[in-house]
Design an enzyme around this catalytic site. Structure first.
Site, PDB file in Angstrom:
ATOM      1  CE  LYS A 175      -1.933   3.052   2.908  1.00  9.80           C
ATOM      2  NZ  LYS A 175      -2.035   4.174   2.016  1.00  9.80           N
ATOM      3  CD  GLU A 249      13.516   2.283   9.975  1.00 12.03           C
ATOM      4  OE1 GLU A 249      13.773   3.357  10.541  1.00 12.03           O
ATOM      5  OE2 GLU A 249      14.163   1.249  10.175  1.00 12.03           O
ATOM      6  CB  CYS A 283      12.429   9.866   8.331  1.00 11.67           C
ATOM      7  SG  CYS A 283      13.169   8.661   7.281  1.00 11.67           S
ATOM      8  CD  GLU A 384       9.591  13.567  11.498  1.00 11.83           C
ATOM      9  OE1 GLU A 384       8.554  12.923  11.750  1.00 11.83           O
ATOM     10  OE2 GLU A 384      10.560  13.092  10.862  1.00 11.83           O
TER      11      GLU A 384
HETATM   12  C1  UN1 Z   1      13.422   8.515   4.341  1.00 13.27           C
HETATM   13  O1  UN1 Z   1      13.450   9.750   4.503  1.00 13.27           O
HETATM   14  O2  UN1 Z   1      12.412   7.848   4.663  1.00 13.27           O
HETATM   15  O3  UN1 Z   1      19.445   8.719   3.637  1.00 13.27           O
HETATM   16  C2  UN1 Z   1      14.518   7.741   3.718  1.00 13.27           C
HETATM   17  C3  UN1 Z   1      18.540   9.287   3.039  1.00 13.27           C
HETATM   18  C4  UN1 Z   1      17.808   8.570   1.929  1.00 13.27           C
HETATM   19  C5  UN1 Z   1      16.669   7.780   2.469  1.00 13.27           C
HETATM   20  C6  UN1 Z   1      15.714   8.550   3.320  1.00 13.27           C
HETATM   21  N1  UN1 Z   1      18.732   7.741   1.203  1.00 13.27           N
HETATM   22  O4  UN1 Z   1      18.176  10.417   3.341  1.00 13.27           O
END
Ligand code: UN1
Length: 495
Positions: A175, A249, A283, A384
């Site tokens: 999804k 995550e 993230c 965040e």
């Molecule tokens: C994400 O923001 O969910 O290291 C992943 C990084 C990318 C992956 C981010 N290669 O910022």
């Protein structure tokens, strides 16, 4: 050519059972409608899970290296389609074309890496405590995996999950985010065109209700989720009560520590990329600059000049550095945090508003924003924001920097700029995070390295690299007794 603005179940592109759809638009140009996608419900999830369960019977029995061949084919197809895929990704989620090409490349790297791991799904052979007996562990697939992802890496992150899942012999129901359904569909089409058999990967489009149906479905054995800490918590509760394996995550509030001996030009490039790349919507984004007082003012002067030069716009146009934010809700959330920062007494060094004028009025743009005079207790230093907002916190020493860095509920990525090898090595151990970069920003994970966070960012699992295979496999312990008699462990060999 198949219409991919549908669900993909058991090898067929199909509408939602209800016939309902939702509209997806370009966040940089609202007048550009990407398309209508199925607004699916529990029946669609049910069909997809059934297809994945059936396909598991044969896919799980295929020799792992043969599955690896198919994964490599996917890498080849994605390589051929890199530009056209990146264009469509930018169109629906906003980050500039050079970034979406990087996103596809991360998927390509993951395909080839996971493909090669199919020849290395190691177990252990271990001496037995009894004679003429042989002990080993082997890996088995888990079953059907529910894959729920965010829109900011609409191709790379789903592949971080699905490629190792498939390599290990599992099947999947995917999804994607309702803000990136087209990228998800084009990805699944690439799987199919590369030879992934019917039912092995099924796609169900829609909003949170689809995710809920997937997580609670009895035919789903494991769930992997990337998204908010709040949603992740709910998923974990459901999975806990149903005894399902779950990998999460979630959020980050990633610090960059800059010491007084840092190379400030290098830091400048790192901040611009870490804080404003992907419009701060990673993230892993650099959202706190924790800087030594000796270089604070000089660094900010450099930063103001450079950040004001960043060009905002539609990421498929030339010369765009920073794209829009994803949707109206994100605008409200980010501008809300900017107001909170002002009320808390932080000072807006640059930005601080929606970006307007000309073409920008047709999209969701926010000026790259830097707050100075931030202290560690402010909400803009702890929560965040997921947007182009950087909070600058001044400190007087390495120890204070680490204390501030660790004083948040999250722990995904982190970085330190210093020329002092002793401090660099101390930081590797002292910073509470799943990832630490030395003399680089907080973003830039590579496909073959473990990725994940501590504290409220994750739940102990890692994506990427070799560790992800522990999540997608079950260990079976095997004892082979070739002594020809009953041997009792702990009894026959001990007086
Ligand atoms: C994400 O923001 O969910 O290291 C992943 C990084 C990318 C992956 C981010 N290669 O910022």
């Amino acid at each position: 050519m198949a219409d991919v603005k549908k669900n993909f179940i058991n090898g067929q592109w199909v509408d939602a059972t209800s016939g309902d759809t939702f509209k997806n638009i370009n966040p940089a140009r609202h007048s550009d409608v990407v398309g209508d996608f199925p607004s699916s419900g529990p029946e669609d999830v049910d069909n997809a899970v059934q297809a994945a369960r059936d396909a598991f019977k044969t896919w799980s029995k295929m020799p792992a290296p043969a599955r690896g061949d198919i994964l490599r084919n996917i890498g080849d197809v994605l390589t051929e389609r890199k530009d056209e895929l990146a264009f469509e990704m930018t169109r629906e989620m906003g980050k500039p074309f050079f970034e979406t090409k990087g996103d596809v490349q991360e998927a390509i790297d993951t395909a080839y890496y996971a493909g090669s791991e199919t020849r290395r799904l190691f177990g252990h052979t271990v001496p037995s405590e009894l004679p003429n007996k042989f002990n080993m562990s082997i890996r088995r697939p888990i079953g059907v995996c529910g894959i729920i992802t965010a829109w900011n890496f609409p191709v790379a992150v789903p592949t971080w999950k699905m490629f190792p899942a498939l390599a290990a012999g599992n099947t999947a129901v995917f999804k994607p985010s309702e803000d990136a359904p087209h990228s998800g569909a084009l990805l699944v089409k690439a799987f199919h065109d590369a030879g992934v058999p019917e039912g092995v990967v099924n796609l169900v489009q829609g909003a949170g209700a689809v995710g809920e149906a997937l997580v609670s479905h009895p035919g789903i054995d494991a769930v992997s989720f990337t998204g908010s800490t709040e949603t992740g918590g709910k998923i974990a509760e459901t999975c806990g009560s149903l005894h399902k394996r779950v990998s999460l995550e979630m959020g980050g509030k990633n610090p960059m520590i800059v010491m007084d001996d840092a190379d400030l030009e290098l830091v400048l490039d790192g901040i611009l990329w870490g804080a404003f790349g992907t419009t701060g919507q990673r993230c892993t984004a650099t959202s706190r600059l924790i800087i030594h007082k000796a270089v604070h003012d000089e660094m900010l002067d450099l930063l103001v000049a450079a950040a004001n030069d960043l060009r905002l716009g539609y990421g498929n146009d030339d010369n765009v550095d920073v794209g829009p934010v994803i949707n109206e809700k994100a605008v409200t959330k980010i501008t809300g945090y900017i107001d909170i920062g002002k009320k808390e007494g932080a000072k807006v060094l640059i930005g601080g508003k929606r970006a307007e004028g000309g073409d920008l009025d047709d999209g969701w743009f926010i000026q790259p924003t830097i707050f100075t005079g931030v202290n560690r207790d402010m909400r803009i230093a702890r929560e965040e924001i997921f947007g182009p907002v950087l909070s600058v916190i001044k400190v007087g020493s390495y120890d204070e920097a680490v204390e501030v860095a660790n004083d948040v509920p999250y722990g995904l990525s982190s970085s330190i700029y210093t020329q002092d090898v002793t401090l660099a090595f101390r930081a590797m151990h002292d910073i509470e995070a799943g990832i630490t970069y030395i003399n680089g920003p907080t973003i830039g994970a590579e496909a073959h390295m473990p990725f994940g966070g501590v504290k409220q960012t994750g739940n102990g699992h890692r994506e990427g690299g070799w560790e992800v295979f522990d999540f997608y496999t079950e260990t079976k312990t095997v004892y082979v007794d070739y002594s020809g008699k009953l041997q009792k462990a702990q009894i026959d060999n001990v007086d």
